[in-house]
Design a protein around this motif. Sequence first.
Motif, mmCIF file in Angstrom:
data_model
loop_
_atom_site.group_PDB
_atom_site.id
_atom_site.type_symbol
_atom_site.label_atom_id
_atom_site.label_comp_id
_atom_site.label_asym_id
_atom_site.label_seq_id
_atom_site.Cartn_x
_atom_site.Cartn_y
_atom_site.Cartn_z
ATOM 1 N N ARG A 1 22.061 -26.671 26.673
ATOM 2 C CA ARG A 1 20.743 -27.168 26.285
ATOM 3 C C ARG A 1 20.121 -26.287 25.215
ATOM 4 N NH1 ARG A 1 16.394 -25.054 28.679
ATOM 5 N NH2 ARG A 1 15.312 -27.029 28.442
ATOM 6 N N HIS A 2 20.846 -26.031 24.159
ATOM 7 C CA HIS A 2 20.327 -25.211 23.074
ATOM 8 C C HIS A 2 19.208 -25.945 22.354
ATOM 9 C CE1 HIS A 2 23.446 -22.275 23.566
ATOM 10 N NE2 HIS A 2 24.390 -23.170 23.394
ATOM 11 N N GLY A 3 18.050 -25.286 22.217
ATOM 12 C CA GLY A 3 16.950 -25.836 21.430
ATOM 13 C C GLY A 3 16.216 -26.997 22.071
ATOM 14 N N LYS A 4 16.381 -27.198 23.362
ATOM 15 C CA LYS A 4 15.716 -28.307 24.043
ATOM 16 C C LYS A 4 14.585 -27.734 24.884
ATOM 17 C CE LYS A 4 19.702 -31.203 23.964
ATOM 18 N NZ LYS A 4 20.967 -31.477 24.549
ATOM 19 N N LYS A 5 13.416 -27.580 24.253
ATOM 20 C CA LYS A 5 12.309 -26.901 24.914
ATOM 21 C C LYS A 5 11.382 -27.843 25.654
ATOM 22 C CE LYS A 5 12.199 -23.165 21.607
ATOM 23 N NZ LYS A 5 11.435 -22.458 20.591
ATOM 24 N N ILE A 6 11.368 -29.117 25.340
ATOM 25 C CA ILE A 6 10.398 -30.035 25.928
ATOM 26 C C ILE A 6 10.864 -30.486 27.310
ATOM 27 C CG2 ILE A 6 11.414 -32.066 24.835
ATOM 28 C CD1 ILE A 6 8.509 -33.081 24.488
ATOM 29 N N ASN A 7 9.919 -30.546 28.218
ATOM 30 C CA ASN A 7 10.198 -31.066 29.550
ATOM 31 C C ASN A 7 9.975 -32.572 29.515
ATOM 32 O OD1 ASN A 7 10.532 -31.561 32.239
ATOM 33 N ND2 ASN A 7 8.947 -30.162 32.942
ATOM 34 N N HIS A 8 11.018 -33.342 29.797
ATOM 35 C CA HIS A 8 10.933 -34.797 29.673
ATOM 36 C C HIS A 8 10.205 -35.449 30.840
ATOM 37 C CE1 HIS A 8 13.342 -34.893 26.078
ATOM 38 N NE2 HIS A 8 14.215 -34.075 26.654
ATOM 39 N N LEU A 9 10.045 -34.739 31.946
ATOM 40 C CA LEU A 9 9.285 -35.202 33.112
ATOM 41 C C LEU A 9 9.830 -36.515 33.676
ATOM 42 C CD1 LEU A 9 5.679 -34.450 31.791
ATOM 43 C CD2 LEU A 9 7.010 -33.082 33.385
#
Length: 168
Positions: free
Chosen positions: A2-10
């Motif tokens: 998960r490189h560069g995936k900072k947003i929480n998709h909820l």
Amino acid sequence: MRHGKKINHLGRKTAHRKSMLANMACSLIEHKRINTTLAKAKALKQFVEPMITKSKDDTTHNRRIVFSRLRQKEAVTELFRDVASKVGDRPGGYTRIIKLGNRLGDNAEMAMIELVDYNELYNASKPEKKSTRRSRRGGGKSTTAAPVATETKAAESKSETKASNEEE
């Protein structure tokens, strides 16, 4: 990975997530405090704090940017009128997240997110700090008084010894 995936998709699609965060941000601006899950509170903090920063500079451009994300005219006007005047001198950190425990139904972590400057319980009772500092080098006692006291004690003991020697 998960490189560069900072947003929480909820657990939601993009449009649903953006609408939910916009609605929660409008509720937070209106009520100054809301209860939600911890993950949503953290996502809401990242969503609403840049808009509060933009509200400190009241320009047409900033109003349009904030309105494109919030989508409620009343929330935008309250943000730029009331909230911006209250947080004008604060450099950041406009919200506070307080953990509340777990929800009964599904054991989800609950939290309360609130605007920092609107909580009178935390802001009202801050005592003023003393401006003086204490040093560890005997600041409480006077240095000139101690030798005088020892000299008088020594003089008294000498006079007592002379008096006792004369009696003998």
